[in-house]
Write a protein that holds these residues in place. Structure first.
Motif, PDB file in Angstrom:
ATOM      1  N   MET A 169       0.845  -1.201   0.000  1.00 19.58           N
ATOM      2  CA  MET A 169       0.000   0.000   0.000  1.00 19.58           C
ATOM      3  C   MET A 169       0.876   1.246   0.000  1.00 19.58           C
ATOM      4  O   MET A 169       1.873   1.317   0.702  1.00 19.58           O
ATOM      5  CB  MET A 169      -0.914   0.019   1.227  1.00 19.58           C
ATOM      6  CG  MET A 169      -1.966  -1.078   1.254  1.00 19.58           C
ATOM      7  SD  MET A 169      -3.078  -0.896   2.662  1.00 19.58           S
ATOM      8  CE  MET A 169      -1.942  -1.252   4.017  1.00 19.58           C
ATOM      9  N   VAL A 206      -0.723   7.813   6.341  1.00 21.07           N
ATOM     10  CA  VAL A 206      -1.925   6.997   6.220  1.00 21.07           C
ATOM     11  C   VAL A 206      -1.877   6.361   4.839  1.00 21.07           C
ATOM     12  O   VAL A 206      -1.851   7.064   3.830  1.00 21.07           O
ATOM     13  CB  VAL A 206      -3.209   7.828   6.376  1.00 21.07           C
ATOM     14  CG1 VAL A 206      -4.436   6.919   6.287  1.00 21.07           C
ATOM     15  CG2 VAL A 206      -3.198   8.592   7.696  1.00 21.07           C
ATOM     16  N   ARG A 207      -1.841   5.036   4.808  1.00 18.03           N
ATOM     17  CA  ARG A 207      -1.714   4.338   3.531  1.00 18.03           C
ATOM     18  C   ARG A 207      -3.075   4.071   2.913  1.00 18.03           C
ATOM     19  O   ARG A 207      -4.085   3.949   3.607  1.00 18.03           O
ATOM     20  CB  ARG A 207      -0.941   3.033   3.731  1.00 18.03           C
ATOM     21  CG  ARG A 207       0.486   3.267   4.198  1.00 18.03           C
ATOM     22  CD  ARG A 207       1.313   1.992   4.259  1.00 18.03           C
ATOM     23  NE  ARG A 207       2.695   2.292   4.608  1.00 18.03           N
ATOM     24  CZ  ARG A 207       3.628   2.654   3.733  1.00 18.03           C
ATOM     25  NH1 ARG A 207       3.313   2.768   2.456  1.00 18.03           N
ATOM     26  NH2 ARG A 207       4.860   2.909   4.120  1.00 18.03           N
ATOM     27  N   SER A 208      -3.097   3.992   1.606  1.00 12.96           N
ATOM     28  CA  SER A 208      -4.341   3.764   0.873  1.00 12.96           C
ATOM     29  C   SER A 208      -5.011   2.489   1.366  1.00 12.96           C
ATOM     30  O   SER A 208      -4.365   1.445   1.493  1.00 12.96           O
ATOM     31  CB  SER A 208      -4.064   3.647  -0.622  1.00 12.96           C
ATOM     32  OG  SER A 208      -3.566   4.861  -1.140  1.00 12.96           O
ATOM     33  N   GLN A 223      -6.276   1.963   4.319  1.00 14.09           N
ATOM     34  CA  GLN A 223      -6.153   1.763   5.756  1.00 14.09           C
ATOM     35  C   GLN A 223      -7.292   2.418   6.530  1.00 14.09           C
ATOM     36  O   GLN A 223      -7.911   3.375   6.066  1.00 14.09           O
ATOM     37  CB  GLN A 223      -4.849   2.371   6.280  1.00 14.09           C
ATOM     38  CG  GLN A 223      -3.664   1.443   6.344  1.00 14.09           C
ATOM     39  CD  GLN A 223      -2.493   2.088   7.071  1.00 14.09           C
ATOM     40  OE1 GLN A 223      -2.414   3.298   7.236  1.00 14.09           O
ATOM     41  NE2 GLN A 223      -1.561   1.264   7.510  1.00 14.09           N
ATOM     42  N   CYS A 277      -6.814   4.283   9.877  1.00 12.38           N
ATOM     43  CA  CYS A 277      -5.763   4.767  10.777  1.00 12.38           C
ATOM     44  C   CYS A 277      -6.410   5.614  11.860  1.00 12.38           C
ATOM     45  O   CYS A 277      -7.257   6.466  11.571  1.00 12.38           O
ATOM     46  CB  CYS A 277      -4.739   5.593  10.002  1.00 12.38           C
ATOM     47  SG  CYS A 277      -3.393   6.259  11.016  1.00 12.38           S
ATOM     48  N   ARG A 290     -15.002   1.435   3.867  1.00 12.17           N
ATOM     49  CA  ARG A 290     -13.616   1.219   3.431  1.00 12.17           C
ATOM     50  C   ARG A 290     -13.542   0.175   2.326  1.00 12.17           C
ATOM     51  O   ARG A 290     -12.873   0.373   1.302  1.00 12.17           O
ATOM     52  CB  ARG A 290     -12.777   0.799   4.650  1.00 12.17           C
ATOM     53  CG  ARG A 290     -11.263   0.739   4.424  1.00 12.17           C
ATOM     54  CD  ARG A 290     -10.773  -0.678   4.046  1.00 12.17           C
ATOM     55  NE  ARG A 290     -11.262  -1.699   4.922  1.00 12.17           N
ATOM     56  CZ  ARG A 290     -10.644  -2.098   6.043  1.00 12.17           C
ATOM     57  NH1 ARG A 290      -9.523  -1.522   6.430  1.00 12.17           N
ATOM     58  NH2 ARG A 290     -11.176  -3.082   6.762  1.00 12.17           N
ATOM     59  N   THR A 349     -10.245   5.505   2.236  1.00 11.56           N
ATOM     60  CA  THR A 349      -9.274   5.429   3.319  1.00 11.56           C
ATOM     61  C   THR A 349      -9.783   6.271   4.487  1.00 11.56           C
ATOM     62  O   THR A 349     -10.301   7.368   4.284  1.00 11.56           O
ATOM     63  CB  THR A 349      -7.910   5.948   2.838  1.00 11.56           C
ATOM     64  OG1 THR A 349      -7.471   5.128   1.735  1.00 11.56           O
ATOM     65  CG2 THR A 349      -6.871   5.904   3.940  1.00 11.56           C
ATOM     66  N   SER A 382      -9.175  -0.354  13.749  1.00 14.45           N
ATOM     67  CA  SER A 382      -8.025   0.243  13.063  1.00 14.45           C
ATOM     68  C   SER A 382      -7.032  -0.791  12.551  1.00 14.45           C
ATOM     69  O   SER A 382      -6.821  -1.842  13.157  1.00 14.45           O
ATOM     70  CB  SER A 382      -7.301   1.209  14.003  1.00 14.45           C
ATOM     71  OG  SER A 382      -8.180   2.190  14.482  1.00 14.45           O
ATOM     72  N   ASP A 383      -6.397  -0.439  11.442  1.00 15.89           N
ATOM     73  CA  ASP A 383      -5.246  -1.196  10.943  1.00 15.89           C
ATOM     74  C   ASP A 383      -3.949  -0.651  11.526  1.00 15.89           C
ATOM     75  O   ASP A 383      -2.969  -1.383  11.666  1.00 15.89           O
ATOM     76  CB  ASP A 383      -5.169  -1.097   9.407  1.00 15.89           C
ATOM     77  CG  ASP A 383      -6.425  -1.599   8.723  1.00 15.89           C
ATOM     78  OD1 ASP A 383      -6.796  -2.758   8.964  1.00 15.89           O
ATOM     79  OD2 ASP A 383      -7.037  -0.830   7.954  1.00 15.89           O
ATOM     80  N   TYR A 384      -3.948   0.639  11.822  1.00 13.57           N
ATOM     81  CA  TYR A 384      -2.736   1.298  12.297  1.00 13.57           C
ATOM     82  C   TYR A 384      -3.149   2.404  13.259  1.00 13.57           C
ATOM     83  O   TYR A 384      -4.184   3.051  13.074  1.00 13.57           O
ATOM     84  CB  TYR A 384      -1.959   1.888  11.120  1.00 13.57           C
ATOM     85  CG  TYR A 384      -0.520   2.226  11.423  1.00 13.57           C
ATOM     86  CD1 TYR A 384       0.456   1.226  11.470  1.00 13.57           C
ATOM     87  CD2 TYR A 384      -0.122   3.539  11.646  1.00 13.57           C
ATOM     88  CE1 TYR A 384       1.775   1.537  11.742  1.00 13.57           C
ATOM     89  CE2 TYR A 384       1.196   3.854  11.913  1.00 13.57           C
ATOM     90  CZ  TYR A 384       2.146   2.840  11.961  1.00 13.57           C
ATOM     91  OH  TYR A 384       3.455   3.139  12.237  1.00 13.57           O
ATOM     92  N   ARG A 414       0.629  -1.249  14.757  1.00 15.21           N
ATOM     93  CA  ARG A 414      -0.637  -1.975  14.697  1.00 15.21           C
ATOM     94  C   ARG A 414      -1.238  -2.047  16.102  1.00 15.21           C
ATOM     95  O   ARG A 414      -0.506  -2.006  17.095  1.00 15.21           O
ATOM     96  CB  ARG A 414      -0.402  -3.374  14.130  1.00 15.21           C
ATOM     97  CG  ARG A 414       0.103  -3.371  12.700  1.00 15.21           C
ATOM     98  CD  ARG A 414       0.255  -4.780  12.149  1.00 15.21           C
ATOM     99  NE  ARG A 414       0.756  -4.758  10.790  1.00 15.21           N
ATOM    100  CZ  ARG A 414      -0.016  -4.576   9.715  1.00 15.21           C
ATOM    101  NH1 ARG A 414      -1.327  -4.422   9.859  1.00 15.21           N
ATOM    102  NH2 ARG A 414       0.515  -4.561   8.512  1.00 15.21           N
TER     103      ARG A 414
END
Length: 254
Positions: free
Chosen positions: A1, A27-29, A31, A33, A198, A204, A219-221, A235
């Motif tokens: 990502m 913030v990655r595509s 995600q 966050c 999402r 995102t 959340s992913d992150y 994480r």
């Protein structure tokens, strides 16, 4: 990502108070966050800087490789960024449908005064109204489309604000304490809704939130701030037991 949003060495001061001191995160595509931290950590200030509501004293904010500092807050919807607010920013005297229509006027040039004449702008307005209704239907609140916002349940109003935020199909959605004021059942439903947004709409998500169970589940992150500085990030499973996070929230003695 790849990184969709890049915040680098962000510094914001209000008079003699430094609200953000060299904060950086990505913030990655695709995600979800979360931006967390105790009261006064700088979370809302970071959101307001990204939203172009406050001007940083230093650092950079890039969205899809382009600097946001060259843009005004009114440009963000066209760039693909939408936002909700902790205190619902809905017009209580307008219908639910009209509130969502407000979010669409960045896309069109509709004059309500032209409606009786059936001019092209009015025909455009009808298309936008159909989009607004579809957004309400997506969030399960189309049945109240023609009711005034005044008097509707808080959980319903949260869904209306989400509908308005995503009606232009943004690439990045900023959520300011989306779980605030919701019951436990509504918080669980909100988590399911945001995952669907999402996954199905390819949006995102970056959220500021105090509800830690909600954050860790969704959340992913996670990026944690304290006193306007980066504290810890990773994480949810990685930071859940981090002593620095517990100390920031509970104090050193805990």
């Amino acid at each position: 990502m790849t990184a969709l949003l890049e915040v680098s060495d962000l510094t914001v001061r209000f008079g003699g108070v430094t609200a953000l001191d060299g904060v950086s995160f990505e913030v990655r595509s695709g995600q979800v966050c979360a931006l967390i931290g105790p009261n006064g950590a700088g979370k809302t200030t970071a959101f307001n800087a990204i939203s172009r509501l406050v001007r940083p004293r230093g650092g950079e904010i890039r969205f899809a490789g382009e600097s946001l500092l060259a843009h005004r807050a009114s440009d963000l919807s066209k760039l693909g960024i939408a936002r909700t607010f902790q205190n619902l920013a809905l017009w209580p005297g307008l219908s639910v449908l009209d509130n969502v229509m407000v979010g669409l006027h960045a896309e069109g040039h509709v004059g309500f005064g032209r409606a009786p004449l059936g001019l092209p702008a009015y025909r455009e307005d009808k298309k936008l109204k159909a989009k607004a209704y579809a957004a309400l239907d997506y969030f399960g609140v189309a049945d109240v489309a023609h009711q005034l916002c005044t008097g509707l349940p808080f959980g319903t109003l949260k869904r209306v604000e989400l509908a308005r935020a995503v009606v232009l199909r943004p690439r990045l959605l900023l959520l300011d304490e989306p779980a605030s004021g919701l019951t436990h059942g509504e918080v669980r439903e909100l988590g399911d809704v945001l995952r669907t947004v999402r996954d199905e709409l390819d949006v995102t998500l970056l959220l500021v939130e105090h509800h830690m169970a909600f954050v860790m589940d969704l959340s992913d992150y996670v990026v944690a701030l304290d006193f306007g500085r980066n504290l810890v990030s990773g994480r949810p499973a990685e930071i859940r037991t981090d002593s620095r996070l517990a100390e920031a929230y509970l104090g050193r003695s805990a």
